[in-house]
Design a protein around this motif. Structure first.
Motif, PDB file in Angstrom:
ATOM      1  N   SER A  24       0.834  -1.207   0.000  1.00 58.37           N
ATOM      2  CA  SER A  24       0.000   0.000   0.000  1.00 58.37           C
ATOM      3  C   SER A  24       0.870   1.259   0.000  1.00 58.37           C
ATOM      4  O   SER A  24       0.524   2.255  -0.645  1.00 58.37           O
ATOM      5  N   ALA A  27       1.930   1.619  -3.479  1.00 55.96           N
ATOM      6  CA  ALA A  27       0.761   1.943  -4.314  1.00 55.96           C
ATOM      7  C   ALA A  27       0.375   3.409  -4.164  1.00 55.96           C
ATOM      8  O   ALA A  27       0.017   4.070  -5.150  1.00 55.96           O
ATOM      9  N   LEU A  31       0.033   6.019  -7.113  1.00 51.93           N
ATOM     10  CA  LEU A  31      -1.227   6.733  -7.376  1.00 51.93           C
ATOM     11  C   LEU A  31      -0.996   8.241  -7.399  1.00 51.93           C
ATOM     12  O   LEU A  31      -1.573   8.955  -8.237  1.00 51.93           O
ATOM     13  N   ILE A  83     -12.250   6.206  -9.166  1.00 49.41           N
ATOM     14  CA  ILE A  83     -11.620   4.928  -8.781  1.00 49.41           C
ATOM     15  C   ILE A  83     -10.257   5.202  -8.130  1.00 49.41           C
ATOM     16  O   ILE A  83      -9.891   4.581  -7.119  1.00 49.41           O
ATOM     17  N   ALA A  87      -9.248   4.134  -4.335  1.00 48.55           N
ATOM     18  CA  ALA A  87      -8.040   3.348  -4.037  1.00 48.55           C
ATOM     19  C   ALA A  87      -7.182   4.076  -3.012  1.00 48.55           C
ATOM     20  O   ALA A  87      -6.678   3.463  -2.055  1.00 48.55           O
ATOM     21  N   PHE A  90      -8.787   3.830   0.405  1.00 49.71           N
ATOM     22  CA  PHE A  90      -8.647   2.483   0.956  1.00 49.71           C
ATOM     23  C   PHE A  90      -7.214   2.225   1.428  1.00 49.71           C
ATOM     24  O   PHE A  90      -6.982   1.812   2.566  1.00 49.71           O
ATOM     25  N   PHE A  91      -6.244   2.482   0.558  1.00 53.95           N
ATOM     26  CA  PHE A  91      -4.854   2.210   0.923  1.00 53.95           C
ATOM     27  C   PHE A  91      -4.410   3.099   2.094  1.00 53.95           C
ATOM     28  O   PHE A  91      -3.760   2.634   3.029  1.00 53.95           O
TER      29      PHE A  91
END
Lengths: 139, 234
Positions: A24, A27, A31, A83, A87, A90-91
């Motif tokens: 994460s 990620a 992102l 989206i 994400a 969430f992460f």
């Protein structure tokens, strides 16, 4: 000599959360990079200042660019960016709450308190996710 | 040269709380901290209590905090400290019994928990259990541990929660987990995969810096973690 046995990997909570923390973290950097490059491709160089660009980079929500000089909000407010935001929420929330769990479990040593605090953190994590998703889907 | 030694003192029979006492000692730059402690005990204050045995960096008895770092008193030369003011304190994270002596039992309890002994239930061969030089090399570094506790007591994760098995126990588990003749890897890895096992390590590297045998402890912890993650010992 007999082949040596090793436990089947993958179904251990501590290991999964350790792995999730690494994935994460990477990620979220990826992102943010996608948000940054995406903004530049959509004309951020000409239509907004650095502060606005960075707010968008770390959370690509259309409200962050509403007050800039962009001619059209449509490319900035669509399902793709939603989206991306989901994400990130969430992460970010899961990474953060798991970190908080580790800190609390290092300082507090009773099994009962561990279980109680895990429950409290899980409820707070779900509320944070719910509030974050609501914000993303309604903005 | 004159050295000022500030030593942590605590006698549970007479002191309500610990305090520091300062001693002036005549020393050579090539003296070790252990030599100075011996001088204080022999010439100035016989009540000073500390552990020592071989005095040559092999037995691991005299690990203590010297100017804030976990070191073996018998391996630290005065000239290497770069100062003539030396503070000596007991290891952190273990209960102090008296002066510089700590209760090592919690440390050894974690050590025993990882089964630090050879496990192989096959009938013994006629001669020895053979191993190639490469197989031996795989765990060579972790055979060097002398159980001085310098690593475990320098670890902030252990300071916070002494239920964490700590670096020394993981190093000693590593020594057998990666031994091609041993068959206990599965049970050791299960022990180290739990809440108080290898995932408590936050790769702070204090243990690696503190180890008087220069064992690459954080690397060994990483290898155990990798074995848990992949289910492989290569």
């Amino acid at each position: 000599m007999k082949p040596r046995k090793v436990p089947t990997p993958g179904w251990n909570f501590e290991y999964l959360m350790w792995l999730f923390t690494r994935i994460s973290g990477a990620a979220m950097v990826l992102l943010a990079l996608i948000g940054f490059v995406g903004a530049l491709v959509m004309g951020a160089r000409y239509h907004m200042d650095l502060g606005t660009l960075l707010r968008w980079t770390f959370f690509p929500n259309p409200n962050h660019v509403l007050n800039s000089d962009i001619p059209d909000i449509a490319p900035w407010a669509n399902a793709y960016w939603q989206i991306m935001q989901l994400a990130l929420v969430f992460f970010g929330a899961t990474h953060g709450f798991n970190g908080l769990r580790l800190v609390l479990e290092e300082y507090i040593h009773s099994w009962g308190w561990h279980m109680f605090l895990r429950l409290v953190l899980m409820v707070l994590w779900l509320i944070t996710l719910g509030a974050g998703f609501f914000l993303v889907l309604t903005s | 040269m004159q050295v000022t030694l500030k030593i942590f003192r605590y006698n549970p029979e007479t002191d309500k709380k610990p305090h520091y006492e300062t001693y002036r000692v005549e020393a050579e730059p090539t003296d070790r901290v252990l030599d100075l402690l011996e001088k204080v005990k022999g010439q100035q204050d016989g009540t000073l209590t500390f552990r020592r045995s071989c005095a040559h960096g092999v037995c691991g008895s005299d690990a203590m905090r010297i100017n804030g770092m976990n070191r073996l008193a018998c391996k630290v030369l005065i000239q290497d400290l770069g100062t003539d003011h030396i503070t000596v304190e007991p290891l952190l994270g273990l209960p102090t019994v008296k002066d510089l002596v700590v209760d090592m039992e919690p440390f050894f309890e974690h050590y025993r928990s990882v089964k630090p002994f050879f496990i192989n239930n096959d009938p013994p061969p006629q001669k020895e259990r053979l191993q190639s030089p490469e197989e031996r090399e795989r765990f060579d570094d972790t055979t060097k541990c002398i159980l001085c506790a310098a690593c475990t007591t320098s670890c902030p994760s252990f300071w916070l929660d002494d239920q964490y098995v700590g670096p020394a126990a993981i190093v000693n588990a590593h020594r057998f987990i990666f031994d091609s003749r041993d068959q206990g890897a599965e049970e050791r890895l299960k022990i180290l995969a739990d809440q108080f096992g290898v995932f408590r390590c936050h790769t702070i590297f204090n243990c690696t810096l503190a180890c008087p045998r220069e064992i690459q402890i954080t690397k060994a912890i990483g290898e155990v973690r990798k074995a848990i993650a992949t289910g492989r010992l290569d």
